[in-house]
Design a protein around this motif. Structure first.
Motif, short mmCIF file in Angstrom:
data_model
loop_
_atom_site.label_atom_id
_atom_site.label_comp_id
_atom_site.label_asym_id
_atom_site.label_seq_id
_atom_site.Cartn_x
_atom_site.Cartn_y
_atom_site.Cartn_z
N VAL A 177 0.86 -1.18 0.00
CA VAL A 177 0.00 0.00 0.00
C VAL A 177 0.90 1.23 0.00
CG1 VAL A 177 -1.75 1.30 1.27
CG2 VAL A 177 -1.81 -1.21 1.26
N ALA A 178 0.78 2.05 -1.04
CA ALA A 178 1.62 3.25 -1.15
C ALA A 178 1.00 4.37 -0.33
CB ALA A 178 1.74 3.66 -2.61
N LEU A 179 1.73 4.83 0.67
CA LEU A 179 1.21 5.89 1.54
C LEU A 179 2.40 6.67 2.09
CD1 LEU A 179 -1.55 6.78 2.97
CD2 LEU A 179 -0.68 5.51 4.94
N LEU A 207 -1.31 -0.92 -20.29
CA LEU A 207 -1.22 -1.93 -19.24
C LEU A 207 -0.53 -1.35 -18.00
CD1 LEU A 207 -1.62 -4.78 -18.25
CD2 LEU A 207 0.41 -5.50 -19.50
N ALA A 208 0.51 -0.55 -18.23
CA ALA A 208 1.22 0.08 -17.11
C ALA A 208 0.29 1.00 -16.33
CB ALA A 208 2.43 0.84 -17.63
N LEU A 209 -0.54 1.76 -17.05
CA LEU A 209 -1.50 2.64 -16.35
C LEU A 209 -2.46 1.81 -15.50
CD1 LEU A 209 -2.44 5.26 -19.11
CD2 LEU A 209 -1.27 5.72 -16.95
N GLY A 228 -0.59 4.35 -7.56
CA GLY A 228 -1.37 5.53 -7.97
C GLY A 228 -0.50 6.75 -8.17
N SER A 229 0.76 6.54 -8.56
CA SER A 229 1.72 7.65 -8.69
C SER A 229 1.32 8.60 -9.82
CB SER A 229 3.12 7.08 -8.98
OG SER A 229 3.96 8.09 -9.47
N THR A 287 12.17 9.23 -3.58
CA THR A 287 12.93 10.06 -4.55
C THR A 287 12.37 9.96 -5.97
OG1 THR A 287 14.46 8.26 -5.02
CG2 THR A 287 15.06 9.78 -3.24
N ASP A 288 11.47 9.00 -6.21
CA ASP A 288 10.96 8.77 -7.57
C ASP A 288 12.08 8.53 -8.57
OD1 ASP A 288 8.26 8.59 -7.34
OD2 ASP A 288 7.84 10.71 -7.70
N ALA A 289 13.08 7.76 -8.14
CA ALA A 289 14.24 7.51 -9.01
C ALA A 289 13.82 6.80 -10.29
CB ALA A 289 15.27 6.66 -8.26
N ALA A 290 12.89 5.85 -10.17
CA ALA A 290 12.48 5.09 -11.35
C ALA A 290 11.83 6.00 -12.39
CB ALA A 290 11.50 3.98 -10.94
N ALA A 291 10.98 6.92 -11.92
CA ALA A 291 10.32 7.83 -12.87
C ALA A 291 11.34 8.71 -13.56
CB ALA A 291 9.29 8.68 -12.14
#
Length: 934
Positions: free
Chosen positions: A343-345, A562-564, A534-535, A499-503
């Motif tokens: 769960v992203a929080l 699919l990613a969305l 839900g990023s 950090t949202d490194a992947a994005a």
């Protein structure tokens, strides 16, 4: 003489016993001889013509039988003890007085009430006062209307209500009718059985009144419900209290019952949670979960409340729980639960908690588990294949000496096996050598998948993994670059360091003008890295890719859609829905005929995962698409929306769809078979029924439906190797249809995923020998072996957690695309889309139970692990596990296992021992030791 007399006496008494009329009539009619010296009556001679005929006349026999009948009722009366006779006479007299002088009425009623109440307080059989009053029930009913309104009539109504419990005609609801005219609040004093009976009638009456035209008022019933619910809770009948409140649609009243305390709230909440599997109305479901959540919160059971909030998908409730909880350790345990459920929080000013929710230490815990179980040493794919163990290994190898085992396809299979088996261990014997030559021993798309397996090796290890993968981002080959891009997404799955490194890294690869393979891999990697989060950042990068109709490559659109779906799984995000549906409508027929077009539908379906009727508007929208894919999209949307609900009506609808006999253009039928698995998954009764349905499909259905059955079986039993399912898949793995047998082989891999199941391992070794000359079959067998030994047996892909109460949306978003690719293996995994197998990554998690101390350091302690036992609704404190073994933590848990602490030395901060469990010292433990010493 004495002996002869006793023998004769025994023989002659037989006719007087009350048998089931089995005594021959000649015996009954035989005259009794009182002469002491005659020992036997004369027996008839079998050879005589008159054999079997009694000596005495028929009239004598009849007289004897009449004598017996005359004695019977008398005996029945005589059977009554002095006490019972006195009771009966007293009751008869009281009823008699009710028809006489009015001045004696109250005294007689009081006598009846006292006797009935004393007898019905605890009932194991029908009480004697009710038996003795049965003949008088009609008399009392006739007296009742003749009396004028007042205390006496109310008194009689109460008595009639209790008598009607056993004497009234079925369905008449007389018991409730009289009670409504008597004292509506004095219920418990008439006994528990009476209250139960009344509750049943209230439920029926409520349904009749609310469904009437126009609806009738129910306030009088509610007044009684307000008395019955607390009575049930006080008398350990919590389940009945819940049932009654559900029937009258007032479950919220449970929160006002003062009798709910720390001794019984767990039983009530467990019953509520288990009942959620059987509700088809979303409003009732929400009310039930809301009630359960509030009960847990009122009892300060924060770790249980957070599970319910996760089931509801309500992040605001989760945030409020953290705000209202005053204990830092409990907050950490709640964070562990959120982390294990993906769960992203993000909590404000809570860096420590955010790092736990973000699973930053997951890699170190996992390696600690591997070290403890002594499996750190990397495995080579050949260690998994174990060709030397095959029965005919030597013979086969010599016979197939001409087969090139170093073929690109087998190298590709070894890349997958190496990645899955060494997943998360950060080391292997194949790819991470000094020269990295293995990647270049694959062809074309094979290089992409081989490079992407680096992400599996470095799974969850963001600190060091980026440095390992980084150099491949600058490789000369575009396929290797694309593989490294996908590897970053795989590695970052379920880990969030804020950090949202992947994005940042993958966003560059999505810019216009980038190589198609790299863009495709970046979109897929983005979906894996942010699955279930839900990023917004990731969504903004992917939406333009889906909306772009000018792109020459439809695979990019499918990957991005699919990613969305994976990122916004179960959120019904309007912007994503609109964009994907618009793209479906604008696509050309050529585009929609491509094998990857199905993933647009899967991405759209994932947005509505588990959302039930919210999908209806979108169903109408997809039916406007003028292409056969619209049928498939409709089935996918509907089955995803009812995923895990066990909705029987939806299953019947899908079965009806599969009954149509089609041999081509039947993709929607295959999706329907898989949909049956989706809807019934996570609920045991549903799974049993689905297995029977699939058996019928195999016998009677056309090829498109048969081909989907092994995939559906695998979906039902992910990482849960049941013998019956293994048998079915084993049979199908030798099917004459290649697609069916290949799907069955991969199904064996999914069913055994991460369990090291010895039976499946043996079957797959035999299959690798059987299909040694068939490249495609051998490839899927190797991949299945890799899945079976995933993480060297320390991992699971099962999407249900917390005693199967919670379904992980992120895990489902990973498993489902792979299942749909299995439905068309020839065009996807066996062609150039084999990287789709990496979609399993969001479902992968360590199947461990690790205990840690207050500083989150590993703390070994003694735990019992056994098969989970269902305890819902059972009296007392039943055992929750059976057939247990005692180990030192950390321990591995199978899908049907449950763990509990073996000693009182520590207290756990959660009732469900899964994943990371924080322990605190038990303050009473020292006292116990001191007492033992004394």
């Amino acid at each position: 003489h004495r002996h002869r007399h006793r023998h004769r006496h025994r023989h002659q008494q037989r006719p007087r016993t009350l048998t089931l009329n089995l005594t021959p009539s000649w015996q009954l009619a035989a005259p009794r001889d009182t002469h002491t010296h005659q020992t036997h009556t004369k027996m008839p001679n079998v050879n005589d013509d008159k054999a079997g005929k009694p000596e005495a006349t028929g009239s004598a026999a009849e007289a004897k039988e009449k004598d017996l009948e005359a004695v019977l009722p008398e005996t029945k009366e005589e059977d009554l003890s002095e006490e019972d006779r006195a009771l009966k006479e007293g009751l008869d007299l009281a009823v008699e007085r009710l028809g006489d002088d009015a001045s004696l009425h109250m005294q007689a009623l009081e006598h009846l009430r006292t006797e009935i109440r004393s007898a019905t307080a605890s009932m194991t059989a029908v009480p004697k006062p009710l038996k003795f009053l049965r003949p008088h029930y009609e008399t009392l009913k006739e007296l009742y209307p003749a009396w004028g309104a007042g205390e006496k009539k109310s008194f009689l109504a109460d008595i009639l209500s209790c008598l009607a419990m056993t004497m009234a005609e079925e369905g008449s609801r007389d018991s409730l009718k009289y009670k409504l005219e008597g004292n509506k609040t004095d219920l418990g004093s008439w006994g528990h059985e009476y209250v139960r009976s009344l509750a049943g009638e209230i439920g029926q009456e409520y349904a009749d009144r609310t469904q009437a035209e126009p609806p009738q008022p129910v306030e009088d019933l509610m007044a009684m419900v307000d008395v019955i619910a607390p009575f049930h809770v006080t008398h350990n009948a919590e389940a009945e209290a819940v049932d009654l409140l559900m029937e009258v649609q007032e479950l919220g009243k449970l929160l006002d019952v003062a009798a709910i305390d720390e001794t019984n709230y767990e039983r009530i909440c467990l019953y509520l949670l288990r009942s959620t599997n059987f509700l088809d109305n979303p409003d009732d479901l929400d009310e039930m979960l809301e009630t359960c959540f509030e009960l847990y919160r009122k009892q300060d059971a924060y770790t249980d409340a957070v599970r319910v909030a996760i089931k509801m998908g309500d992040k605001a409730k989760i945030t409020n729980l953290f705000a209202s909880c005053g204990d830092d350790l409990t907050k950490k345990q709640m964070a562990c639960i959120l982390g294990s459920n993906r769960v992203a929080l993000e909590l404000e000013d809570e860096d420590d908690l955010n790092s736990i929710i973000g699973n930053l230490k997951l890699s170190s815990y996992y390696l600690s588990l591997a070290r403890d179980l002594d499996v750190l040493e990397p495995k080579h794919p050949d260690d998994v294949y174990k060709s030397r163990l095959s029965d005919t290994g030597g013979f086969r190898r010599s016979r197939n000496a001409d087969v090139n085992h170093q073929s690109a396809k087998q190298n590709l299979a070894s890349s997958f096996v190496n990645g899955f088996v060494n997943a998360g261990y950060c080391s292997d014997k194949l790819i991470l050598g000094e020269d990295n030559t293995w990647i270049y021993m694959n062809k074309d798309q094979g290089m992409l998948s081989a490079a992407a397996s680096l992400g599996l090796l470095q799974l969850w290890n963001m600190e060091e993994g980026l440095n390992v993968i980084d150099k491949f981002l600058y490789a000369s080959e575009d396929k290797v670059k694309a593989g490294a891009t996908l590897a970053i997404g795989i590695m970052c799955n379920s880990v969030n360091d804020g950090t949202d490194a992947a994005a940042g890294l993958l966003g560059e690869a999505l810019e216009p003008g980038t190589n198609t393979d790299i863009k495709n891999a970046a979109a897929m990697g983005m979906g894996l890295a942010y699955a279930g989060s839900g990023s917004g950042t990731a969504g903004d990068l992917l939406l333009p890719l889906v909306a772009d109709t000018e792109t020459g490559n439809f695979d990019e659109v499918a990957s991005a859609a699919l990613a969305l779906g994976q990122i916004y799984v179960g959120t019904c995000d309007e912007e994503c829905c609109g964009t994907i549906v618009q793209r479906l409508m604008e696509s050309t027929e050529t585009e929609l005929n491509q094998p990857t077009a199905v993933f647009l539908c899967v991405g759209l379906g994932l947005l509505f995962l588990g959302q039930q009727e919210k999908v209806e508007g979108m169903l109408e929208a997809v039916q406007t698409v003028e292409h056969k894919i619209s049928k498939l999209a409709a089935v996918i949307l509907e089955t995803f929306a009812y995923c895990g609900t066990g909705n029987v009506l939806q299953v019947q609808k899908l079965m009806h769809l599969c009954a149509e006999s089609l041999t081509e253009n039947a993709e929607h039928q295959s999706a329907a078979v898989l949909g049956i698995s989706l809807i019934t998954a996570g609920e045991d009764v549903g799974r049993e029924m689905a297995l029977r349905v699939f058996d019928h499909f195999l016998h009677y259905s056309e090829l498109p439906v048969r081909r989907a059955v092994p995939v559906a079986l695998a979906m039902l039993y992910v990482s849960d190797p049941e013998n019956a399912v293994i048998d079915s898949l084993s049979r199908l793995s030798h099917d004459t249809d290649a697609a069916t047998s290949q799907a069955a082989i991969l199904g064996l891999g999914i069913v055994g995923g991460g369990t090291n199941n010895a039976r499946i391992a043996q079957l797959l070794r035999q299959l690798s020998e059987f299909y040694a000359r068939e490249a495609d079959h051998l490839f899927v067998t190797r991949v299945a072996q890799g899945l079976l030994h995933m993480g060297k047996g320390l991992m699971s892909m099962h999407p249900f957690h917390s005693d199967k109460v919670l379904m992980s949306s992120a895990a489902m978003s990973g498993i489902l695309p792979v299942m749909f690719s299995f439905l068309n293996l020839e065009q996807t995994i066996l062609k150039k889309h084999h990287q789709l197998l990496y979609h399993l990554v969001p479902a992968i998690s360590p199947r461990m139970m690790m205990t840690v101390d207050e500083d989150m350091n590993v703390l070994p302690t003694s735990v019992r692990v056994g098969t989970a036992v269902e305890t819902v609704g059972q009296a007392g404190r039943p055992k929750t596990i059976t057939g247990f073994q005692t180990h030192n933590s950390p321990v591995l848990l199978n899908v049907n296992d449950r763990a509990e602490l073996a000693s009182n030395e520590f207290l756990s901060l959660t009732n469900v021992l899964e994943g990371i469990v924080i322990l605190k010292p038990n303050p009473d433990f020292e006292d116990e030791k001191d007492e033992k010493k004394k």
